[in-house]
Scaffold this motif. Structure first.
Motif, PDB file in Angstrom:
ATOM      1  N   ARG A 111      -1.242   0.906  -5.487  1.00 59.10           N
ATOM      2  CA  ARG A 111      -1.322  -0.336  -4.727  1.00 59.10           C
ATOM      3  C   ARG A 111      -0.823  -1.471  -5.604  1.00 59.10           C
ATOM      4  NH1 ARG A 111      -3.449  -2.969  -0.362  1.00 59.10           N
ATOM      5  NH2 ARG A 111      -3.897  -5.176  -0.710  1.00 59.10           N
ATOM      6  N   ASP A 149      -0.128   6.673  -3.518  1.00 59.45           N
ATOM      7  CA  ASP A 149      -0.852   6.873  -4.778  1.00 59.45           C
ATOM      8  C   ASP A 149      -1.062   5.602  -5.593  1.00 59.45           C
ATOM      9  OD1 ASP A 149      -1.055   9.865  -4.724  1.00 59.45           O
ATOM     10  OD2 ASP A 149       1.134   9.666  -4.634  1.00 59.45           O
ATOM     11  N   GLN A 203      -5.140  -0.557 -14.172  1.00 55.90           N
ATOM     12  CA  GLN A 203      -4.291  -1.560 -13.538  1.00 55.90           C
ATOM     13  C   GLN A 203      -3.316  -2.172 -14.528  1.00 55.90           C
ATOM     14  OE1 GLN A 203      -5.774  -4.223 -10.241  1.00 55.90           O
ATOM     15  NE2 GLN A 203      -5.630  -5.749 -11.846  1.00 55.90           N
ATOM     16  N   GLU A 239       0.852  -1.194   0.000  1.00 55.18           N
ATOM     17  CA  GLU A 239       0.000   0.000   0.000  1.00 55.18           C
ATOM     18  C   GLU A 239       0.885   1.240   0.000  1.00 55.18           C
ATOM     19  OE1 GLU A 239      -3.939   1.370  -0.182  1.00 55.18           O
ATOM     20  OE2 GLU A 239      -3.322  -0.723   0.089  1.00 55.18           O
ATOM     21  N   ASN A 284      -2.295  -1.182  -9.272  1.00 50.47           N
ATOM     22  CA  ASN A 284      -3.433  -0.274  -9.437  1.00 50.47           C
ATOM     23  C   ASN A 284      -2.967   1.170  -9.338  1.00 50.47           C
ATOM     24  OD1 ASN A 284      -5.885   1.291  -8.849  1.00 50.47           O
ATOM     25  ND2 ASN A 284      -6.867  -0.712  -8.691  1.00 50.47           N
ATOM     26  N   THR A 285      -3.305   1.987 -10.363  1.00 49.21           N
ATOM     27  CA  THR A 285      -2.851   3.379 -10.405  1.00 49.21           C
ATOM     28  C   THR A 285      -3.810   4.355  -9.722  1.00 49.21           C
ATOM     29  OG1 THR A 285      -3.893   3.732 -12.563  1.00 49.21           O
ATOM     30  CG2 THR A 285      -1.592   2.970 -12.555  1.00 49.21           C
ATOM     31  N   ARG A 286      -4.963   3.863  -9.277  1.00 49.47           N
ATOM     32  CA  ARG A 286      -5.909   4.714  -8.551  1.00 49.47           C
ATOM     33  C   ARG A 286      -6.162   6.022  -9.300  1.00 49.47           C
ATOM     34  NH1 ARG A 286      -3.579   3.780  -2.430  1.00 49.47           N
ATOM     35  NH2 ARG A 286      -4.427   1.697  -2.122  1.00 49.47           N
ATOM     36  N   HIS A 287      -6.100   7.165  -8.568  1.00 48.93           N
ATOM     37  CA  HIS A 287      -6.371   8.469  -9.195  1.00 48.93           C
ATOM     38  C   HIS A 287      -5.274   8.894 -10.158  1.00 48.93           C
ATOM     39  CE1 HIS A 287      -3.772   9.431  -5.770  1.00 48.93           C
ATOM     40  NE2 HIS A 287      -3.401  10.497  -6.451  1.00 48.93           N
ATOM     41  N   ARG A 340      -9.166   6.357 -14.202  1.00 43.83           N
ATOM     42  CA  ARG A 340      -9.017   6.143 -12.769  1.00 43.83           C
ATOM     43  C   ARG A 340      -9.038   4.650 -12.445  1.00 43.83           C
ATOM     44  NH1 ARG A 340      -9.618   9.275  -8.203  1.00 43.83           N
ATOM     45  NH2 ARG A 340     -10.102   8.111  -6.300  1.00 43.83           N
ATOM     46  N   GLY A 341      -8.077   4.212 -11.638  1.00 40.03           N
ATOM     47  CA  GLY A 341      -8.010   2.808 -11.251  1.00 40.03           C
ATOM     48  C   GLY A 341      -7.437   1.900 -12.316  1.00 40.03           C
TER      49      GLY A 341
END
Length: 295
Positions: free
Chosen positions: A83, A81, A122, A78, A107-110, A119-120
């Motif tokens: 995961r 920015d 992967q 974790e 996971n790139t998230r924002h 967003r999100g």
């Protein structure tokens, strides 16, 4: 031989042969779980046996040189920015050969939205690895001779179009490693040094090679651990990495870890991880939690 004795003789011979083959097969796949606790190491984020970040000369599984060992892991990292999740399986054959597979999901998230990926978004990567112990023993033998292993990790990024768009030259590549690891029982200290030949960007999650450097470079991985008890080891690792992409500077990675053998077959590892800059986002420091089952 009388004809009426041929079939019984053949049946007897066949029975003996099958019995011998069965015994040989049982010997070949014996699971003795005979290694000392924690001397099999844990599992790296790339699926090979070692620490959390660094590959070690250890062979996965709890099997000795007379048996087969097997391990499975699931790991989560974790970061502020991002995961990273990994899971995989490894087989150790007579404490000599290790074969492993791992899947990484990043996971790139924002950040994915900021980079125009969504967003999100992967990144996904498969890693197939092999390792062979050449000499020495982690615990036994001359104190000056570490266990020495060579290995290869073939990485296949499953998002080739995206990694090429950010500057990577290829979506697949192979790392080569040479590791030396020794447990000094008298001092309860484990030391490891690994040399890695690689062109992976962010462990391969951003492809291989780039506009700054397209070929392989030599990198170093070091680990130092202290066994507080036979079931608990704490320590740290440092791993240098290539800086191939013009748009995404890459820093060295390091961690501080604690590995606890809950039972002979279950190990939990927790670590503070600092991977520096990832895809232009700096100060990526967070936590790692890993569960390993080994026999």
């Amino acid at each position: 031989m009388p004809k009426n004795l041929v079939l019984p003789a053949l049946a007897c011979w066949l029975g003996v042969m099958l019995s011998g083959a069965s015994a040989a097969a049982r010997e070949a796949i014996t699971f003795d779980s005979g290694k000392l606790i924690l001397t099999n190491g844990v599992t790296t984020i790339e699926g090979s046996g070692g620490g959390g970040l660094a590959t070690w000369a250890t062979i996965s599984g709890m099997g000795t040189n007379r048996a087969v060992g097997i391990s499975a892991h699931v790991t989560g990292v974790e970061l502020p920015d991002f995961r990273l999740d990994t899971h995989g399986i490894a087989i150790g054959i007579r404490d000599r050969v290790e074969l492993a597979y791992a899947r990484q999901n990043f996971n790139t998230r924002h950040v994915g939205a900021a980079l125009g990926l969504g967003r999100g978004f992967q990144f996904n990567q498969d890693i197939f690895s092999a390792k062979v112990r050449l000499a020495g023993d982690l615990v036994y033998g001359p104190g000056w001779l570490p266990q020495i292993s060579v290995g290869a990790e073939h990485k296949r990024n499953l998002d080739g179009a995206v990694v090429r768009a950010v500057g990577a030259r290829a979506s697949a590549g192979t790392d080569f490693t040479v590791s030396a690891t020794k447990l000094f029982l008298g001092a309860s200290v484990l030391a490891n040094a690994t040399v890695r030949l690689t062109k992976a960007n962010q462990f391969g999650l951003l492809g291989f090679g780039g506009d700054r450097n397209g070929g392989r470079s030599v990198q170093f991985e070091g680990s130092l651990g202290w066994m507080l008890t036979s079931r608990l080891v704490v320590g740290g690792e440092w791993r240098t990495r290539p800086d191939n992409l013009q748009i995404a500077h890459e820093d060295d990675a390091k961690d501080l870890f604690a590995a606890w053998a809950v039972t002979r077959h279950v190990t939990v590892t927790a670590a503070y991880v600092d991977v520096g800059s990832v895809a232009t986002f700096k100060n990526q420091r967070g936590g790692l939690l890993s569960l390993q089952l080994a026999y």
